[in-house]
Design a protein around this motif. Structure first.
Motif, PDB file in Angstrom:
ATOM      1  N   LEU A  80      14.280  12.577  -0.494  1.00 28.04           N
ATOM      2  CA  LEU A  80      15.289  12.742   0.339  1.00 28.04           C
ATOM      3  C   LEU A  80      15.439  12.227   1.785  1.00 28.04           C
ATOM      4  N   PRO A  81      16.744  11.301   1.791  1.00 30.04           N
ATOM      5  CA  PRO A  81      16.984  10.650   3.156  1.00 30.04           C
ATOM      6  C   PRO A  81      17.268  11.658   4.136  1.00 30.04           C
ATOM      7  N   MET A  82      16.822  11.537   5.313  1.00 27.88           N
ATOM      8  CA  MET A  82      17.262  12.472   6.458  1.00 27.88           C
ATOM      9  C   MET A  82      17.521  11.855   7.845  1.00 27.88           C
ATOM     10  N   ALA A  83      18.513  11.997   8.137  1.00 24.01           N
ATOM     11  CA  ALA A  83      18.894  11.488   9.554  1.00 24.01           C
ATOM     12  C   ALA A  83      18.806  12.496  10.612  1.00 24.01           C
ATOM     13  N   VAL A  84      17.820  12.440  11.258  1.00 21.50           N
ATOM     14  CA  VAL A  84      17.597  13.592  12.148  1.00 21.50           C
ATOM     15  C   VAL A  84      16.661  13.136  13.539  1.00 21.50           C
ATOM     16  N   GLU A  85      16.908  13.849  14.609  1.00 19.47           N
ATOM     17  CA  GLU A  85      16.101  13.250  15.902  1.00 19.47           C
ATOM     18  C   GLU A  85      14.965  14.469  16.096  1.00 19.47           C
ATOM     19  N   GLU A  86      15.090  15.561  15.489  1.00 22.63           N
ATOM     20  CA  GLU A  86      14.124  16.607  15.782  1.00 22.63           C
ATOM     21  C   GLU A  86      12.808  16.646  15.031  1.00 22.63           C
ATOM     22  N   SER A  87      11.911  16.313  15.943  1.00 22.65           N
ATOM     23  CA  SER A  87      10.424  16.024  15.280  1.00 22.65           C
ATOM     24  C   SER A  87      10.156  17.429  14.270  1.00 22.65           C
ATOM     25  N   VAL A  89      10.996  18.049  11.490  1.00 19.47           N
ATOM     26  CA  VAL A  89      11.858  18.579  10.316  1.00 19.47           C
ATOM     27  C   VAL A  89      11.702  17.838   9.037  1.00 19.47           C
ATOM     28  N   VAL A  90      11.443  16.455   9.019  1.00 23.99           N
ATOM     29  CA  VAL A  90      11.187  15.658   7.969  1.00 23.99           C
ATOM     30  C   VAL A  90       9.684  16.142   7.332  1.00 23.99           C
ATOM     31  N   ALA A  91       8.827  16.256   8.256  1.00 23.80           N
ATOM     32  CA  ALA A  91       7.556  16.674   7.952  1.00 23.80           C
ATOM     33  C   ALA A  91       7.552  18.112   7.353  1.00 23.80           C
ATOM     34  N   ALA A  92       8.196  18.895   7.699  1.00 26.80           N
ATOM     35  CA  ALA A  92       8.340  20.201   7.257  1.00 26.80           C
ATOM     36  C   ALA A  92       8.986  20.224   5.649  1.00 26.80           C
ATOM     37  N   ALA A  93       9.969  19.177   5.634  1.00 22.11           N
ATOM     38  CA  ALA A  93      10.783  19.210   4.450  1.00 22.11           C
ATOM     39  C   ALA A  93       9.727  18.489   3.276  1.00 22.11           C
ATOM     40  N   SER A  94       8.974  17.529   3.772  1.00 20.36           N
ATOM     41  CA  SER A  94       8.020  16.978   2.909  1.00 20.36           C
ATOM     42  C   SER A  94       6.923  17.864   2.470  1.00 20.36           C
ATOM     43  N   LYS A  95       6.465  18.773   3.334  1.00 20.84           N
ATOM     44  CA  LYS A  95       5.453  19.735   3.125  1.00 20.84           C
ATOM     45  C   LYS A  95       5.810  20.732   1.940  1.00 20.84           C
ATOM     46  N   ALA A  96       7.090  21.387   2.460  1.00 26.03           N
ATOM     47  CA  ALA A  96       7.422  22.140   1.430  1.00 26.03           C
ATOM     48  C   ALA A  96       7.967  21.620  -0.054  1.00 26.03           C
ATOM     49  N   THR A 390       0.575  30.629  10.994  1.00 26.73           N
ATOM     50  CA  THR A 390       0.111  30.086  12.239  1.00 26.73           C
ATOM     51  C   THR A 390       0.784  29.918  13.451  1.00 26.73           C
ATOM     52  N   GLY A 391       2.220  30.503  13.238  1.00 25.93           N
ATOM     53  CA  GLY A 391       3.051  30.096  14.280  1.00 25.93           C
ATOM     54  C   GLY A 391       3.693  28.781  14.321  1.00 25.93           C
ATOM     55  N   ILE A 392       5.002  28.699  14.875  1.00 29.07           N
ATOM     56  CA  ILE A 392       5.553  27.163  14.742  1.00 29.07           C
ATOM     57  C   ILE A 392       5.163  26.255  15.792  1.00 29.07           C
ATOM     58  N   GLN A 393       4.701  26.678  16.750  1.00 29.82           N
ATOM     59  CA  GLN A 393       4.137  25.748  17.775  1.00 29.82           C
ATOM     60  C   GLN A 393       3.083  24.630  17.232  1.00 29.82           C
ATOM     61  N   LYS A 394       2.292  24.988  16.378  1.00 28.11           N
ATOM     62  CA  LYS A 394       1.005  24.116  16.085  1.00 28.11           C
ATOM     63  C   LYS A 394       1.727  22.850  15.424  1.00 28.11           C
ATOM     64  N   GLY A 395       2.539  22.958  14.435  1.00 28.94           N
ATOM     65  CA  GLY A 395       3.128  21.895  13.613  1.00 28.94           C
ATOM     66  C   GLY A 395       4.150  21.124  14.458  1.00 28.94           C
ATOM     67  N   HIS A 396       4.874  22.079  15.097  1.00 29.94           N
ATOM     68  CA  HIS A 396       5.938  21.552  16.008  1.00 29.94           C
ATOM     69  C   HIS A 396       5.614  20.439  16.933  1.00 29.94           C
ATOM     70  N   MET A 397       4.514  21.075  17.790  1.00 31.98           N
ATOM     71  CA  MET A 397       3.940  20.172  19.087  1.00 31.98           C
ATOM     72  C   MET A 397       3.253  19.285  18.675  1.00 31.98           C
ATOM     73  N   LYS A 398       2.706  19.347  17.563  1.00 33.19           N
ATOM     74  CA  LYS A 398       1.993  17.961  16.846  1.00 33.19           C
ATOM     75  C   LYS A 398       2.845  16.984  16.777  1.00 33.19           C
ATOM     76  N   MET A 399       4.007  17.330  16.241  1.00 29.05           N
ATOM     77  CA  MET A 399       4.942  16.122  16.067  1.00 29.05           C
ATOM     78  C   MET A 399       5.755  15.821  17.423  1.00 29.05           C
TER      79      MET A 399
END
Ligand code: MEV
Length: 442
Positions: A80-87, A89-96, A390-399
């Motif tokens: 899937l092509p994704m145009a997005v500025e939020e760190s 989002v693409v990682a979460a999509a790929s993981k899911a 784990t809570g959202i910040q672990k993955g979110h802050m990593k990105m």
């Protein structure tokens, strides 16, 4: 500082616009001028094409364009092509996507593809009299009057599906609507729908004026208020779902499959009953939807407006996704009303939009609806999975780590240091700054 208004801004050259802006608002600072120039494309043909999408362009506004691979959708593997500025989002999509890849992937069903529009008008008459006129005369005339406009669309298998007269006089005095439904096949259809509706407005005016059953006073009371499509299309809707045995719901957070399923379902239930949570929950869904909507050249304001109106359709804002865990089966789905196109608009003009659609195998509008619903569902799965474990910040802050480091002009070596430093820890803004200070003072 008080600024002066400008006359004829649109007629200035690009450089003229920039000079005026930088002098008037940015104290002539060259740095700002350079930013604009940096994002201007040297390829003049491409730049011209881009400029003609909008008005008064002085530069380009770039967004990251990323890919979420491994989406198995109705048995077809897509990236899937994704145009997005939020760190993240693409990682979460790929993981899911990867999570569901060996569990049958995502399945979708198009429930309906009906688009809507209205001619809103005022007529001081008896509703039953107007209804009689509509049923026995006007409806036929409206269809005849739009035959030229609908000819091509009818050839493609679409057109006007129906027109109804809606009596709204109980809510607003003398207010009626012509409510029309359309099939716009592979186009989003906004121009087609609005052209039909504007013709309805004209025909309505002519037919009322010629109708012997209406008195002159009634005729004089007619006001065509507006003719416009509705971005609320509850019957242009797709369902996307995933399901598997709870025993197959492997989660790497350390909790049991049963506990994960139960916690996940409870999080969805909270979004179903609590508008504060539903808003954030649905925002997360739209992270996935909008990124693909933008990458495929569609209108994200329209898809946002529709999704949220639908989420509030029962009078209370609620979740777009749902979950059950009955008989040992985990089932998670979304019903997403969404009107998009794969022809017309930017689809054949914007080079990256062309690329996105080619990457997706040149989907039909219905296939794109399915992909968008899957992207939203996957994004929601990823968010809830993190939130209840784990809570959202672990993955979110990593990105987000690189954004923080870039703010401090970190070097490549420093970035590598921090990737290792935070390998097993949750990133925090505070810790990055204090560790960076220590590192630089060494
Ligand atoms: C952030 O952009 C989206 C989330 O807040 C969504 C959610 O809470 O479900 C993570």
């Amino acid at each position: 500082m008080n600024h002066k208004p400008v006359e004829g801004f649109s007629k200035l050259t690009k450089q003229g616009k920039i000079d005026w802006l930088v002098n008037e608002y940015l104290e002539g600072n060259e740095e700002y001028q350079n930013i604009l120039n940096q994002y201007w494309n040297e390829n003049t043909d491409l730049q011209k094409l881009h400029d003609e999408f909008s008005e008064n362009t002085i530069s380009n506004f770039y967004m990251p364009y990323g890919i979420a691979p491994n989406f198995l959708i109705n048995g077809k593997l897509l990236a899937l092509p994704m145009a997005v500025e939020e760190s993240s989002v693409v990682a979460a999509a790929s993981k899911a996507a990867k999570f569901w890849l060996d569990k049958g992937g995502f399945k979708t069903t198009i429930i309906n593809t009906e688009k809507l529009g209205h001619t809103h008008f005022i007529l001081k008459t008896e509703p039953h009299k107007l209804l009689h006129f509509f049923n026995f005369k006007l409806k036929k005339k409206l269809l005849e009057a739009t035959e030229d406009i609908t000819a091509n669309m009818r050839k493609r298998g679409g057109g006007i599906l129906d027109i109804k007269l809606i009596d709204k006089t109980a809510e607003l005095e003398h207010y009626f609507q012509l409510k029309a439904s359309f099939d716009t096949v592979d186009s989003m259809g906004a121009n087609f729908i609005n052209s039909c509706l504007e013709q309805f407005g004209k025909t309505l005016k002519e037919e009322v004026a010629n109708e012997a059953e209406f008195s002159q006073k009634e005729k004089d009371s007619l006001q065509i208020v507006m003719n416009i499509l509705s971005n609320y299309t509850p019957d242009c809707i797709v369902r996307a779902e995933v399901s598997c045995k709870i025993e197959d719901l492997k989660d790497d957070s350390g909790i049991s499959n049963e506990e994960f399923a139960w916690k996940f379902k409870r999080a969805v239930t909270i979004a179903e009953i609590e508008p504060y949570r539903a808003t954030t929950h649905n925002k997360g869904i739209m992270n996935g939807v909008d990124a693909v909507v933008i990458a495929t050249g569609n209108d994200f304001r329209a898809t946002e407006a529709c999704a949220h109106a639908y989420a509030a359709r029962n009078g209370k804002y609620s979740s777009l996704t749902h979950c059950t865990t009955d008989n040992g089966i985990f089932r998670f789905w979304i019903d997403l009303p969404i009107s998009v196109g794969v022809v017309g608009g930017l689809t054949n003009l914007h080079p990256l939009v062309k690329f996105s659609l080619a990457l997706l195998g040149k989907p039909s509008a219905q296939e794109l609806m399915s992909i968008l619903a899957v992207s939203g569902l996957a994004q929601n799965f990823g968010a809830l999975r993190s939130l209840v474990t784990t809570g959202i910040q672990k993955g979110h802050m990593k990105m987000h780590l690189f954004n923080i480091l870039n703010q401090f002009n970190a070097t490549e070596e420093e970035k590598q240091y921090f990737v290792t430093y935070f390998k097993d820890k949750t990133v925090s803004h505070h810790e990055v700054i204090s560790e960076l200070e220590k590192l630089r003072n060494k």
